[in-house]
Design an enzyme around this catalytic site. Structure first.
Site, PDB file in Angstrom:
ATOM      1  N   SER A 148       0.856  -1.189   0.000  1.00  0.00           N
ATOM      2  CA  SER A 148       0.000   0.000   0.000  1.00  0.00           C
ATOM      3  C   SER A 148       0.885   1.230   0.000  1.00  0.00           C
ATOM      4  CB  SER A 148      -0.889   0.007   1.256  1.00  0.00           C
ATOM      5  OG  SER A 148      -1.542   1.261   1.412  1.00  0.00           O
ATOM      6  N   TYR A 158      -0.947  -0.849  10.422  1.00  0.00           N
ATOM      7  CA  TYR A 158      -1.243  -1.142   9.025  1.00  0.00           C
ATOM      8  C   TYR A 158      -0.096  -0.671   8.125  1.00  0.00           C
ATOM      9  CZ  TYR A 158      -3.527  -1.293   4.496  1.00  0.00           C
ATOM     10  OH  TYR A 158      -3.818  -1.564   3.184  1.00  0.00           O
TER      11      TYR A 158
END
Length: 267
Positions: A148, A158
């Protein structure tokens, strides 16, 4: 005919990879005039069966399904076993399974954070290893590990887990540079998938220009893999943002990331 295994295959980026690979294959397979046979991995057995039937009927490829939870030891082991089956070799692995947690540090239970690390890091490490060992023996193959753009900013578990995916993939790609096996970390931005809904995140305040189309993203990613890139940020907008993130002072980047993450992103 070549075979691709995709985790998190029933929705979003994973489903886009499945459609694209079933229809046309990667650049390496195009010369044979056919797409890939598929091995689709996800938790929902019913959705997997429906997806497999649709892809088989539409494109004439063979589609195998594995119902597995990659936060679970048995689930990871089942996919490892399939990747290591030399009688049915996998030519392309797409590690796409993942999720986000809603909330800031200490808002999210440690157990949930550890589950994220198992899916994003342990499963990626183990499945990449299981795939690459027989690929190196054959002298060909590819792995796409979906990370990401959050990997480039300091933003919770994350982002940290996705930064690990990028660093691991690029390091492994260098180590395997002369083997014929290609590894690439794919770093998308916001994509219209079930990701945010599953995490309970409100996406209504995300600007329209930040959204990417999953099918176009996959097309760009496969072109980057065919070019031998170890990192793919498949959109000019996000290439610019990640470039700026690399140049910005870490303290300023952390402040911006915190404000932006509270509005838009997972933890």
């Amino acid at each position: 005919m070549t075979t691709a295994l995709i985790t998190g295959a029933t929705a979003g980026i994973g489903a886009a990879f499945a459609r694209r690979l079933a229809a046309q294959g990667t650049a390496q397979a195009k010369g044979h005039g056919a797409g890939h046979n598929l091995v689709l991995v996800a938790r929902d057995a019913g959705r997997l069966r429906e997806q497999a039937a649709e892809l088989h009927d539409r494109h004439g490829v063979e589609v195998e399904v594995i119902s597995a939870d990659l936060s679970d030891e048995a689930g990871i082991a089942a996919v490892e076993e399939r990747l290591g089956d030399r009688a049915r070799p996998v030519d392309l692995l797409v590690n796409n399974a993942g999720f986000g947690n809603k909330g800031q540090f200490l808002d999210v239970p440690v157990a949930d954070e550890l589950t994220m690390l198992k899916v994003h890091c342990e499963a990626v490490l183990r499945l990449t290893t299981a795939a690459v060992v027989p690929m190196r023996e054959r002298g060909r193959g590819g792995v796409v590990n979906v990370a990401s753009v959050a990997a480039f900013v300091p933003r919770g578990t994350y982002g940290a887990s996705k930064a690990w995916v990028v660093q691991f993939t690029q390091g492994a790609a260098r180590d395997l540079g002369e083997s014929g096996v290609r590894l690439m970390a794919l770093c998308p931005g916001f994509v219209r998938t079930e990701f945010h809904q599953r995490a309970g995140m409100d996406t209504g305040n995300i600007p329209g220009w930040m959204w990417l189309d999953a099918d176009r993203l996959v097309d760009a990613a496969l072109k980057d893999l065919a070019r031998g890139k170890s990192l793919s940020v498949p959109d000019p907008r996000y290439k610019t943002l990640t470039g700026l993130a690399r140049l910005a002072p870490r303290s300023a980047l952390a402040r911006v990331s915190t404000r932006t993450g509270r509005r838009y992103g997972p933890r």
